[in-house]
Design an enzyme around this catalytic site. Structure first.
Site, PDB file in Angstrom:
ATOM      1  N   LYS A  22     -76.316  64.002  59.017  1.00 21.25           N
ATOM      2  CA  LYS A  22     -75.885  63.516  57.691  1.00 21.25           C
ATOM      3  C   LYS A  22     -74.566  62.778  57.816  1.00 21.25           C
ATOM      4  CE  LYS A  22     -72.384  66.676  57.123  1.00 21.25           C
ATOM      5  NZ  LYS A  22     -70.963  66.370  57.173  1.00 21.25           N
ATOM      6  N   ASP A 156     -72.934  73.675  54.827  1.00 25.52           N
ATOM      7  CA  ASP A 156     -73.760  72.461  54.804  1.00 25.52           C
ATOM      8  C   ASP A 156     -75.258  72.734  54.994  1.00 25.52           C
ATOM      9  OD1 ASP A 156     -71.520  70.916  54.544  1.00 25.52           O
ATOM     10  OD2 ASP A 156     -71.505  70.193  56.619  1.00 25.52           O
TER      11      ASP A 156
HETATM   12  O1  C5P Z   1     -69.235  76.883  56.148  1.00 21.77           O
HETATM   13  P1  C5P Z   1     -68.873  76.479  57.523  1.00 21.77           P
HETATM   14  O2  C5P Z   1     -69.013  77.607  58.515  1.00 21.77           O
HETATM   15  O3  C5P Z   1     -69.557  75.247  57.987  1.00 21.77           O
HETATM   16  O4  C5P Z   1     -67.318  76.107  57.483  1.00 21.77           O
HETATM   17  C1  C5P Z   1     -66.555  75.958  58.643  1.00 21.77           C
HETATM   18  C2  C5P Z   1     -65.089  76.053  58.278  1.00 21.77           C
HETATM   19  O5  C5P Z   1     -64.696  74.940  57.503  1.00 21.77           O
HETATM   20  C3  C5P Z   1     -64.747  77.267  57.425  1.00 21.77           C
HETATM   21  O6  C5P Z   1     -64.453  78.377  58.222  1.00 21.77           O
HETATM   22  C4  C5P Z   1     -63.555  76.801  56.642  1.00 21.77           C
HETATM   23  O7  C5P Z   1     -62.386  76.927  57.420  1.00 21.77           O
HETATM   24  C5  C5P Z   1     -63.802  75.322  56.462  1.00 21.77           C
HETATM   25  N1  C5P Z   1     -64.408  74.979  55.147  1.00 21.77           N
HETATM   26  C6  C5P Z   1     -63.611  75.054  54.020  1.00 21.77           C
HETATM   27  N2  C5P Z   1     -64.168  74.742  52.806  1.00 21.77           N
HETATM   28  C7  C5P Z   1     -65.468  74.379  52.698  1.00 21.77           C
HETATM   29  C8  C5P Z   1     -66.274  74.294  53.840  1.00 21.77           C
HETATM   30  C9  C5P Z   1     -65.708  74.610  55.066  1.00 21.77           C
HETATM   31  O8  C5P Z   1     -62.423  75.377  54.083  1.00 21.77           O
HETATM   32  N3  C5P Z   1     -65.971  74.077  51.500  1.00 21.77           N
END
Ligand code: C5P
Length: 311
Positions: A22, A156
């Site tokens: 994406k 995501d």
């Molecule tokens: O959800 P995911 O594991 O992909 O997110 C990775 C990191 O990105 C999280 O640990 C966080 O630090 C950051 N993040 C965030 N806010 C979001 C998505 C991700 O701070 N909406």
């Protein structure tokens, strides 16, 4: 994602999935949340750059992942094959919640989407694992079950259960599909360096006056690549530029390509431009590849909603 069921017995099927990357056409940060995540308004579109994954179920109780023929610019050391890989993490979670200890899976991953790139490769693979395990293990998951597991694996992941173009809010896990033109020509470049999503979010500053996503959504629904390119936005880009010089170099390189607009995808470091047609994108892709042979250049198009093919 494209899903193909290869062989069927009463309860088990081998499932092949093409899991797309994406790009974020729009990404605004609305606030910092108590759980440490950030409240977002982001518009993502899936593109025609795919990881190919084959899921073969068995009753060994073992979940095994191996990599096949890696692209030369992706190093095997970047791609974990244990529980740090979201495919394995997702299968373990599904088995624990909806299956039984006998369920096993052999997974072969042909990795094409660069890692630490802001292209959602690991998240797309996780969404593929949900759909494939549901079919291969005969779990009979509801749409709500799939979305809940997806959101627990990563912000995501739910987007990739839909594909196409969508407005994603909350921490990114609340997905609202948006009617959009597919087949928009894009060139994506992944530089040598990567960035950790966590680090980029940690360093970003929540804006006092966030950019409203509505104008961008109007541009998307009107379908004109010029209008979309003209109002793209990524709040994480200045942070990524300050952490990684190559992002700035890419911005300058895309300025010379005659694209309609360009920006970084997600938390970077991948960078993309939108072009008026595939020919213009092809010329630019060649130019960018020559400019820096270490860059990984992908000539792609935006995709419509998920196309699930069961054969
Ligand atoms: O959800 P995911 O594991 O992909 O997110 C990775 C990191 O990105 C999280 O640990 C966080 O630090 C950051 N993040 C965030 N806010 C979001 C998505 C991700 O701070 N909406």
């Amino acid at each position: 994602m494209l899903v193909r069921t290869l062989s069927k017995t009463d309860s088990c099927s081998t499932v092949q999935v093409s899991a797309p990357a994406k790009v974020n056409l729009f990404l605004e940060i609305l606030g910092r949340r108590a759980d440490g995540f950030h409240e977002l308004a982001t518009v993502m579109t899936s593109v025609s750059l795919f990881d190919q994954i084959e899921f073969s179920p068995n009753e060994s109780g073992k979940i095994q992942l191996r990599l096949s023929s890696l692209d030369s610019k992706i190093s095997a050391t970047e791609i974990p094959v244990d529980q740090n890989n979201l495919i394995v993490k997702t299968l373990l979670k599904l088995r624990r919640t909806y299956g039984n200890a006998q369920l096993g899976m052999d997974v072969v991953l042909n990795k094409r989407i660069p890692a630490a790139a802001g292209l959602g490769g690991a998240s797309s693979d996780a969404a593929a694992a949900i759909v494939a395990a549901d079919l291969a293990w005969g779990l009979d998951l509801s749409a709500t079950d799939r979305s809940e597991v997806a959101a627990q694996i990563g912000s995501d992941v739910p987007f990739f259960l839909y594909g196409g173009t969508a407005l994603c809010t909350g921490r990114g896990e609340q997905v609202r599909p948006v009617e959009a033109l597919d087949g928009i020509a894009l060139v994506i470049v992944k530089p040598v360096s990567g960035l950790s999503t966590q680090r980029v979010f940690r360093e970003c500053v929540v804006p006092e006056s966030p950019v409203d996503v509505d104008e961008f959504l109007d541009a998307v629904t009107c379908g004109s690549p010029e209008r979309i390119a003209g109002c793209m936005h990524n709040r994480l880009q200045p942070v990524a530029e300050s952490l990684e010089q190559e992002v700035l170099a890419l911005a300058k390189a895309f300025d010379q390509t005659g694209c309609l607009g360009h920006q970084m995808s997600g938390s970077g470091t991948s960078y993309f431009g939108i072009f008026s047609d595939v020919d213009a994108a092809g010329i630019a892709a060649e130019q960018l590849g020559k400019q820096n042979p270490d860059w990984d250049v992908f000539n792609v198009q935006s995709l419509g909603q998920n196309d699930v093919i069961a054969a």
